[in-house]
Design a protein around this motif. Structure first.
Motif, PDB file in Angstrom:
ATOM      1  N   THR A 278      -4.922  -5.004   1.354  1.00  0.00           N
ATOM      2  CA  THR A 278      -4.636  -3.153   0.578  1.00  0.00           C
ATOM      3  C   THR A 278      -3.198  -2.800   1.325  1.00  0.00           C
ATOM      4  O   THR A 278      -3.213  -1.763   0.406  1.00  0.00           O
ATOM      5  N   ASN A 279      -2.883  -4.080   2.115  1.00  0.00           N
ATOM      6  CA  ASN A 279      -1.644  -3.527   2.824  1.00  0.00           C
ATOM      7  C   ASN A 279      -1.447  -2.249   3.044  1.00  0.00           C
ATOM      8  O   ASN A 279      -0.738  -1.520   3.308  1.00  0.00           O
ATOM      9  N   ASP A 280      -2.925  -1.659   3.811  1.00  0.00           N
ATOM     10  CA  ASP A 280      -2.834  -0.486   4.307  1.00  0.00           C
ATOM     11  C   ASP A 280      -3.330  -0.408   5.593  1.00  0.00           C
ATOM     12  O   ASP A 280      -4.907  -0.381   5.641  1.00  0.00           O
ATOM     13  N   ALA A 281      -2.803  -0.807   6.873  1.00  0.00           N
ATOM     14  CA  ALA A 281      -3.183  -1.219   7.973  1.00  0.00           C
ATOM     15  C   ALA A 281      -4.523   0.292   8.247  1.00  0.00           C
ATOM     16  O   ALA A 281      -5.465  -0.333   9.392  1.00  0.00           O
ATOM     17  N   LEU A 282      -3.840   0.852   8.102  1.00  0.00           N
ATOM     18  CA  LEU A 282      -5.288   2.783   8.587  1.00  0.00           C
ATOM     19  C   LEU A 282      -6.694   2.098   7.961  1.00  0.00           C
ATOM     20  O   LEU A 282      -7.341   1.964   8.811  1.00  0.00           O
ATOM     21  N   SER A 283      -6.377   1.912   6.830  1.00  0.00           N
ATOM     22  CA  SER A 283      -7.647   1.125   6.433  1.00  0.00           C
ATOM     23  C   SER A 283      -8.379   0.009   6.502  1.00  0.00           C
ATOM     24  O   SER A 283     -10.046   0.033   6.149  1.00  0.00           O
ATOM     25  N   GLU A 284      -7.627  -0.689   7.566  1.00  0.00           N
ATOM     26  CA  GLU A 284      -8.210  -1.969   8.270  1.00  0.00           C
ATOM     27  C   GLU A 284      -8.489  -1.931   9.545  1.00  0.00           C
ATOM     28  O   GLU A 284      -9.469  -2.711  10.403  1.00  0.00           O
ATOM     29  N   MET A 285      -8.342  -0.902   9.952  1.00  0.00           N
ATOM     30  CA  MET A 285      -8.063  -0.515  11.308  1.00  0.00           C
ATOM     31  C   MET A 285      -9.892  -0.068  12.393  1.00  0.00           C
ATOM     32  O   MET A 285     -10.878   0.465  11.278  1.00  0.00           O
ATOM     33  N   SER A 286     -10.178  -0.592  13.283  1.00  0.00           N
ATOM     34  CA  SER A 286     -11.410  -0.582  13.380  1.00  0.00           C
ATOM     35  C   SER A 286     -12.593  -0.862  13.029  1.00  0.00           C
ATOM     36  O   SER A 286     -14.056  -0.299  12.272  1.00  0.00           O
ATOM     37  N   SER A 287     -12.433  -1.897  12.167  1.00  0.00           N
ATOM     38  CA  SER A 287     -12.844  -2.755  11.312  1.00  0.00           C
ATOM     39  C   SER A 287     -14.356  -3.500  12.260  1.00  0.00           C
ATOM     40  O   SER A 287     -15.168  -3.602  11.162  1.00  0.00           O
TER      41      SER A 287
END
Length: 130
Positions: free
Chosen positions: A24-33
Protein backbone atom coordinates in the motif's frame (compact mmCIF):
# COMPACT_ATOMS: atom_id res chain seq x y z
CA UNK A 1 29.15 -22.56 8.96
CA UNK A 2 25.57 -23.55 8.32
CA UNK A 3 24.59 -26.26 5.86
CA UNK A 4 23.17 -25.00 2.57
CA UNK A 5 19.78 -26.56 3.32
CA UNK A 6 19.60 -24.47 6.52
CA UNK A 7 20.32 -21.28 4.56
CA UNK A 8 17.63 -22.10 1.99
CA UNK A 9 15.09 -22.87 4.72
CA UNK A 10 16.01 -19.67 6.57
CA UNK A 11 15.73 -17.59 3.39
CA UNK A 12 12.35 -19.12 2.54
CA UNK A 13 11.09 -18.52 6.07
CA UNK A 14 12.33 -14.93 6.07
CA UNK A 15 10.86 -14.21 2.65
CA UNK A 16 7.46 -15.57 3.70
CA UNK A 17 7.51 -13.88 7.09
CA UNK A 18 8.55 -10.42 5.94
CA UNK A 19 6.61 -10.34 2.68
CA UNK A 20 3.97 -7.62 2.97
CA UNK A 21 0.35 -8.76 2.79
CA UNK A 22 -0.33 -6.04 0.28
CA UNK A 23 1.77 -3.18 -0.96
CA UNK A 24 0.00 0.00 0.00
CA UNK A 25 3.06 2.23 0.44
CA UNK A 26 1.26 3.52 3.52
CA UNK A 27 3.21 2.79 6.69
CA UNK A 28 0.23 3.64 8.89
CA UNK A 29 -1.88 0.89 7.33
CA UNK A 30 0.77 -1.70 8.18
CA UNK A 31 1.42 -0.57 11.75
CA UNK A 32 0.34 -2.98 14.47
CA UNK A 33 -0.16 -5.79 11.97
CA UNK A 34 1.41 -8.38 14.29
CA UNK A 35 0.07 -8.11 17.84
CA UNK A 36 0.15 -10.47 20.81
CA UNK A 37 -3.60 -10.06 21.21
CA UNK A 38 -6.16 -12.19 23.03
CA UNK A 39 -6.43 -14.69 20.16
CA UNK A 40 -2.65 -15.23 20.06
CA UNK A 41 -2.44 -15.30 23.86
CA UNK A 42 -5.08 -18.03 24.05
CA UNK A 43 -3.19 -20.10 21.47
CA UNK A 44 0.27 -19.63 23.02
CA UNK A 45 -0.40 -19.87 26.76
CA UNK A 46 -1.25 -22.98 28.75
CA UNK A 47 -5.04 -22.95 29.20
CA UNK A 48 -4.87 -22.61 33.00
CA UNK A 49 -2.47 -19.65 32.82
CA UNK A 50 -4.70 -17.97 30.22
CA UNK A 51 -7.81 -18.51 32.36
CA UNK A 52 -6.13 -17.16 35.53
CA UNK A 53 -4.81 -14.13 33.65
CA UNK A 54 -8.22 -13.30 32.16
CA UNK A 55 -9.83 -13.70 35.59
CA UNK A 56 -7.23 -11.37 37.12
CA UNK A 57 -8.12 -8.72 34.54
CA UNK A 58 -11.73 -8.81 35.72
CA UNK A 59 -11.16 -9.14 39.48
CA UNK A 60 -8.02 -7.02 39.80
CA UNK A 61 -6.24 -9.87 41.60
CA UNK A 62 -2.47 -9.98 41.18
CA UNK A 63 -0.95 -12.36 38.65
CA UNK A 64 1.38 -14.90 40.27
CA UNK A 65 5.09 -14.73 39.50
CA UNK A 66 4.84 -18.19 37.93
CA UNK A 67 2.09 -17.00 35.57
CA UNK A 68 3.99 -13.77 34.82
CA UNK A 69 7.01 -15.86 33.78
CA UNK A 70 4.85 -18.15 31.62
CA UNK A 71 3.30 -15.13 29.89
CA UNK A 72 6.66 -13.42 29.36
CA UNK A 73 8.21 -16.62 27.99
CA UNK A 74 5.27 -17.12 25.60
CA UNK A 75 5.53 -13.54 24.31
CA UNK A 76 9.31 -13.86 23.88
CA UNK A 77 9.03 -17.19 22.01
CA UNK A 78 6.23 -15.84 19.78
CA UNK A 79 8.23 -12.70 18.95
CA UNK A 80 11.42 -14.65 18.15
CA UNK A 81 9.43 -17.05 15.93
CA UNK A 82 8.36 -13.99 13.94
CA UNK A 83 11.95 -12.76 13.68
CA UNK A 84 11.64 -9.87 16.11
CA UNK A 85 14.87 -8.31 17.36
CA UNK A 86 13.35 -5.43 19.31
CA UNK A 87 10.13 -4.32 20.92
CA UNK A 88 8.43 -1.24 22.27
CA UNK A 89 5.78 -0.74 24.90
CA UNK A 90 3.90 2.55 24.68
CA UNK A 91 1.72 3.35 27.64
CA UNK A 92 -0.08 6.07 29.54
CA UNK A 93 -0.47 5.95 33.32
CA UNK A 94 -4.05 5.56 34.49
CA UNK A 95 -3.63 8.31 37.05
CA UNK A 96 -3.74 12.05 36.55
CA UNK A 97 -1.52 14.77 37.89
CA UNK A 98 1.71 13.56 36.32
CA UNK A 99 2.97 17.11 36.04
CA UNK A 100 2.79 17.22 32.25
CA UNK A 101 0.54 19.73 30.52
CA UNK A 102 -3.03 18.50 30.72
CA UNK A 103 -2.09 15.82 33.27
CA UNK A 104 -1.04 13.43 30.48
CA UNK A 105 2.36 11.88 30.43
CA UNK A 106 2.99 8.93 28.16
CA UNK A 107 6.05 6.77 28.00
CA UNK A 108 7.64 4.47 25.48
CA UNK A 109 9.94 1.67 26.57
CA UNK A 110 12.11 0.27 23.81
CA UNK A 111 14.41 -2.71 24.16
CA UNK A 112 16.07 -5.39 22.07
CA UNK A 113 15.99 -9.18 22.06
CA UNK A 114 19.75 -9.27 21.61
CA UNK A 115 22.58 -8.78 24.07
CA UNK A 116 26.32 -8.33 24.00
CA UNK A 117 28.44 -11.44 24.36
CA UNK A 118 30.28 -10.43 27.54
CA UNK A 119 32.37 -13.62 27.51
CA UNK A 120 34.24 -12.36 24.43
CA UNK A 121 37.71 -10.96 25.07
CA UNK A 122 37.29 -8.48 22.20
CA UNK A 123 36.94 -4.78 23.06
CA UNK A 124 33.95 -4.52 20.74
CA UNK A 125 31.63 -7.25 22.00
CA UNK A 126 29.70 -9.29 19.42
CA UNK A 127 25.91 -9.55 19.61
CA UNK A 128 24.03 -12.68 20.55
CA UNK A 129 20.33 -13.51 20.58
CA UNK A 130 18.69 -13.59 24.00
Amino acid sequence: SRPASHAILLAAFSAKMFAPKSRTNDALSEMSSVIFNDEVMKAKLPSRVYARFKEALVTGAPTSEEDQKAIADAIFKWARELGAVSFAHWFFPMRGGSGAYGSMCGACKMDTLIDLDWSSSEATKPFQAC
